[in-house]
Design a protein around this motif. Structure first.
Motif, PDB file in Angstrom:
ATOM      1  N   ASN A  26       0.857  -1.182   0.000  1.00  0.00           N
ATOM      2  CA  ASN A  26       0.000   0.000   0.000  1.00  0.00           C
ATOM      3  C   ASN A  26       0.894   1.234   0.000  1.00  0.00           C
ATOM      4  O   ASN A  26       1.622   1.494   0.964  1.00  0.00           O
ATOM      5  N   THR A  27       0.855   1.977  -1.082  1.00  0.00           N
ATOM      6  CA  THR A  27       1.748   3.126  -1.239  1.00  0.00           C
ATOM      7  C   THR A  27       1.537   4.159  -0.144  1.00  0.00           C
ATOM      8  O   THR A  27       2.498   4.760   0.355  1.00  0.00           O
ATOM      9  N   ALA A  28       0.299   4.388   0.242  1.00  0.00           N
ATOM     10  CA  ALA A  28       0.003   5.389   1.268  1.00  0.00           C
ATOM     11  C   ALA A  28       0.625   4.990   2.605  1.00  0.00           C
ATOM     12  O   ALA A  28       1.229   5.820   3.300  1.00  0.00           O
ATOM     13  N   GLU A  29       0.485   3.703   2.979  1.00  0.00           N
ATOM     14  CA  GLU A  29       1.061   3.254   4.249  1.00  0.00           C
ATOM     15  C   GLU A  29       2.589   3.241   4.191  1.00  0.00           C
ATOM     16  O   GLU A  29       3.251   3.506   5.192  1.00  0.00           O
ATOM     17  N   LEU A  30       3.147   2.916   3.026  1.00  0.00           N
ATOM     18  CA  LEU A  30       4.605   2.987   2.879  1.00  0.00           C
ATOM     19  C   LEU A  30       5.083   4.423   3.050  1.00  0.00           C
ATOM     20  O   LEU A  30       6.107   4.673   3.712  1.00  0.00           O
ATOM     21  N   LEU A  31       4.356   5.379   2.481  1.00  0.00           N
ATOM     22  CA  LEU A  31       4.721   6.789   2.617  1.00  0.00           C
ATOM     23  C   LEU A  31       4.624   7.234   4.073  1.00  0.00           C
ATOM     24  O   LEU A  31       5.497   7.964   4.572  1.00  0.00           O
ATOM     25  N   ILE A  32       3.564   6.807   4.760  1.00  0.00           N
ATOM     26  CA  ILE A  32       3.425   7.137   6.185  1.00  0.00           C
ATOM     27  C   ILE A  32       4.606   6.585   6.974  1.00  0.00           C
ATOM     28  O   ILE A  32       5.172   7.270   7.849  1.00  0.00           O
ATOM     29  N   SER A  33       4.996   5.361   6.678  1.00  0.00           N
ATOM     30  CA  SER A  33       6.121   4.737   7.388  1.00  0.00           C
ATOM     31  C   SER A  33       7.412   5.492   7.141  1.00  0.00           C
ATOM     32  O   SER A  33       8.200   5.728   8.071  1.00  0.00           O
ATOM     33  N   LEU A  34       7.653   5.894   5.891  1.00  0.00           N
ATOM     34  CA  LEU A  34       8.883   6.622   5.573  1.00  0.00           C
ATOM     35  C   LEU A  34       8.928   7.974   6.279  1.00  0.00           C
ATOM     36  O   LEU A  34       9.976   8.396   6.793  1.00  0.00           O
TER      37      LEU A  34
ATOM     38  N   LYS B  16      -1.859   1.936  11.948  1.00  0.00           N
ATOM     39  CA  LYS B  16      -0.997   0.913  12.536  1.00  0.00           C
ATOM     40  C   LYS B  16       0.438   1.028  12.044  1.00  0.00           C
ATOM     41  O   LYS B  16       1.372   0.587  12.716  1.00  0.00           O
ATOM     42  N   ALA B  17       0.634   1.609  10.887  1.00  0.00           N
ATOM     43  CA  ALA B  17       1.994   1.796  10.373  1.00  0.00           C
ATOM     44  C   ALA B  17       2.806   2.693  11.298  1.00  0.00           C
ATOM     45  O   ALA B  17       4.024   2.502  11.456  1.00  0.00           O
ATOM     46  N   VAL B  18       2.140   3.675  11.928  1.00  0.00           N
ATOM     47  CA  VAL B  18       2.834   4.570  12.858  1.00  0.00           C
ATOM     48  C   VAL B  18       3.326   3.786  14.068  1.00  0.00           C
ATOM     49  O   VAL B  18       4.469   3.938  14.519  1.00  0.00           O
ATOM     50  N   LEU B  19       2.480   2.936  14.607  1.00  0.00           N
ATOM     51  CA  LEU B  19       2.877   2.123  15.757  1.00  0.00           C
ATOM     52  C   LEU B  19       4.017   1.178  15.394  1.00  0.00           C
ATOM     53  O   LEU B  19       4.944   0.970  16.185  1.00  0.00           O
TER      54      LEU B  19
END
Length: 655
Positions: free
Chosen positions: A210-218, A389-392
């Motif tokens: 998921n590109t959006a969650e990958l971006l949030i993680s980065l 959840k990506a933030v956690l």
């Protein structure tokens, strides 16, 4: 400026030293001493009760000395940060996975189950009840271990094992967080090779990221890593570390809510958090026989993680821990919480690091963590509904930095001890490749095997004397020390027990040259010499001349041997920490064999337990009790006096 000091004293055998300096307690029977100790431990007083209370409830010990100005702000921020993270996350990821595996075995998920249906609700209650049963049984096991005072088992978690175990467990935690960071919906893998199964599954499903969650993680990583580095480098200058974790959680929740990221970009959020305090209910006690084996593994892994982390931070901050107290605390926690639909608790790598890096000083931070969780349960749980959840996952992964940095210690560990280096590597590989519980067991067993191997092959050395001193050192390391003529001074650098008795015998025989053939030939020659002496004495007495060449003082030393032939063997027992029955019998056999070739055995520097076992095993039936000395030098002076026919009882010691 060096100086020589002459010390004049008597030569001390063990018996003579005890007579001169022994205490009256030595004459007291063991049963009387044991009864006195038991009676003393059973006495109750106000002071004893207060000490017990402070020991078992540590808050009464540290709270009166709490430094409010220095610690309160850091404890507050750290407690709030960890409390926010506790809301959506479970405890230690590995323990959570192990518990989930047990639940899945007993209550497998049926296909096409509607979670909102009555059947789905009943299914969830069954799974919760099994998880609570695991927590209850784990708590009971820990309380039983506390009652039996089995906290000493943590001593087998050596420093290499602790650091390798926590570092390898960090890889398991990181792998479990990858799917949340990439936005993948994958099944959890448990058991042997679970880490590689998870990584393979992630690599296989990378196109579905998921590109959006990958971006949030980065973005989160780009914020968390530099700020944590600043907190680490400038910790002494900052009054309290920057609370980057709690700020990240608040901002990410607000952004996700404002832009509806979950509905537009299909990111995974925490979702519904049940409000209200759970009502107490009885776990599924009937499952105890089915979950017993897995629960024992979960208990030991959870305890090992908790004690390992406690040891790491105790060494870092200079305080001590009490393993039995850890058992009591975790046992009570798991037992009580199991009645409130909780699964087994454990210390966790990520949140422990977060607590320390966020500025936590004392257990007072736990109060704020508990308050946050309680307030969320009762009031504001829905506010964290949109937390990604990506933030956690990013917070957890970045908090494991210290565990990964433990690889930096490996070069120094290799330089200090190659055996400890091997323990580290074997434990790390076992935990990473196999599994946490099996890997930990392999690491502990391997570490114990190295100890056994080292005691089995402990070195045996010939000691030499430094000139004009009473100092004796191994000749192979001290070329200027000289061997005392006419005697061999041997030392063994380890215990003598059934596991190494053969090696000890071989080493002693090699250094003394006592081969079976030599023993037989020397014994035959000695008997022939004694026969000739008896015949000579008879002839001399018949002629009316008494032969007074030998006396009881020097009966062990004959004039025939050359000055450099071994006439006496002195065994330095200062490094022999214990002897078992097999080792004591070996001493007796060696004493008999030496006597067969005309060589007499002397002992020195025996500790109380070694001397007691040697005496009880019957060694004194084959050895003169007066040939056991307090120090090596006492024995050497005695032997030289007898050899040179000097009757004086004093010796000059140059220091």
């Amino acid at each position: 400026m060096s100086a020589s000091v002459a010390v004049y004293r008597s030569i001390f055998t063990e018996d003579r030293f005890k007579q001169a300096y022994g205490s009256e307690e030595d004459k007291t029977s063991a049963s009387v001493r044991l009864w006195a100790k038991l009676a003393g431990s059973c006495r109750c007083s106000r002071r004893a009760c207060l000490q017990l209370l402070r020991h078992r409830v540590p808050i009464f010990n540290w709270l009166p000395r709490y430094r409010f100005k220095k610690c309160f702000f850091g404890d507050t921020i750290a407690g709030l940060t960890v409390g926010v993270l506790h809301i959506p996350q479970g405890t230690f990821a590995v323990v959570s996975l192990m518990t989930g595996s047990v639940v899945e075995q007993l209550v497998p998920t049926p296909p096409a189950l509607n979670s909102s249906s009555p059947e789905g609700a009943d299914f969830e209650l069954q799974r919760i009840s099994v998880a609570s049963a695991v927590a209850l049984l784990s708590g009971i096991i820990m309380l039983c271990m506390f009652g039996l005072q089995l906290g000493f088992l943590s001593t087998y978690l050596s420093e290499p094992i602790v650091k390798a175990f926590t570092s390898a467990a960090a890889f398991h935690v990181t792998s479990s967080q990858l799917q949340s960071m990439l936005g993948l919906r994958l099944t959890r893998h448990t058991g042997i090779f679970s880490l590689f199964k998870t990584l393979a599954s992630v690599m296989e499903n990378l196109p579905q990221t998921n590109t959006a969650e990958l971006l949030i993680s980065l973005v989160c990583l780009a914020v968390l890593v530099p700020v944590k580095e600043i907190n680490t480098r400038y910790r002494q200058r900052l009054r309290t570390p920057i609370p980057v974790e709690i700020l990240t959680v608040i901002i990410a929740t607000g952004v996700a809510y404002a832009f509806s990221l979950n509905s537009i970009y299909d990111i995974e959020i925490v979702g519904h958090i049940p409000a209200g305090f759970p009502r107490p209910q009885l776990p599924a006690l009937h499952t105890f026989p089915d979950i017993a084996g897995d629960t024992i593994a979960i208990t030991f892994v959870g305890y090992a993680v908790s004690v390992s982390l406690a040891m790491i931070y105790a060494d870092k901050h200079g305080y001590s821990i009490h393993p039995n107290q850890e058992l009591l605390a975790h046992g009570i926690s798991n037992t009580v919480s199991s009645f409130f639909t909780c699964f087994p608790s454990s210390a966790t790598l990520a949140t422990t690091n977060i607590l320390e890096s966020a500025g936590g000083y004392t257990q007072f931070s736990g109060l704020f963590t508990s308050l946050v969780v309680l307030i969320v349960l009762l009031l504001i749980g829905p506010l964290f509904h949109f937390l990604p959840k990506a933030v956690l996952a990013c917070i957890n992964v970045t908090s494991l930095r210290q565990m990964f940095l433990q690889f930096q210690d490996l070069p120094e560990l290799w330089r200090i001890s190659k055996i400890d280096f091997m323990v580290w590597v074997v434990t790390w590989l076992s935990v990473v490749v196999l599994n946490v519980d099996l890997g930990l067991a392999i690491g502990v067993v391997f570490s114990m095997m190295t100890v056994i191997c080292r005691t089995q092959r402990a070195g045996c050395s010939v000691l030499g004397r430094a000139s004009n001193t009473e100092i004796y050192r191994p000749l192979e390391n001290h070329s200027k020390c000289y061997e005392v003529p006419g005697m061999k001074i041997l030392t063994y650098n380890g215990p003598i027990y059934y596991g190494n008795r053969s090696f000890f015998r071989e080493e002693m025989s090699r250094l003394l040259g006592l081969t079976p053939e030599k023993i037989r030939s020397r014994e035959k020659a000695r008997k022939a010499l004694e026969k000739r002496e008896r015949e000579t004495n008879v002839n001399t007495v018949e002629r009316g001349i008494a032969n007074a060449s030998f006396s009881s003082e020097n009966e062990f030393f004959k004039p025939e041997p050359s000055e450099y032939e071994v006439q006496a063997v002195l065994i330095d027992c200062s490094r022999v920490i214990f002897v078992d029955v097999a080792g004591a019998r070996l001493f007796t056999q060696m004493c008999i064999e030496c006597q067969k070739v005309g060589v007499h055995v002397f002992l020195s520097s025996c500790n109380e337990s070694v001397l007691r076992i040697l005496t009880s095993s019957g060694l004194m039936n084959h050895m003169n009790p007066q040939h056991i000395f307090v120090t090596v030098h006492d024995a050497v002076m005695y032997i030289q006096e007898q050899k040179e026919k000097h009757p004086e009882n004093t010796t000059t010691v140059w220091v």
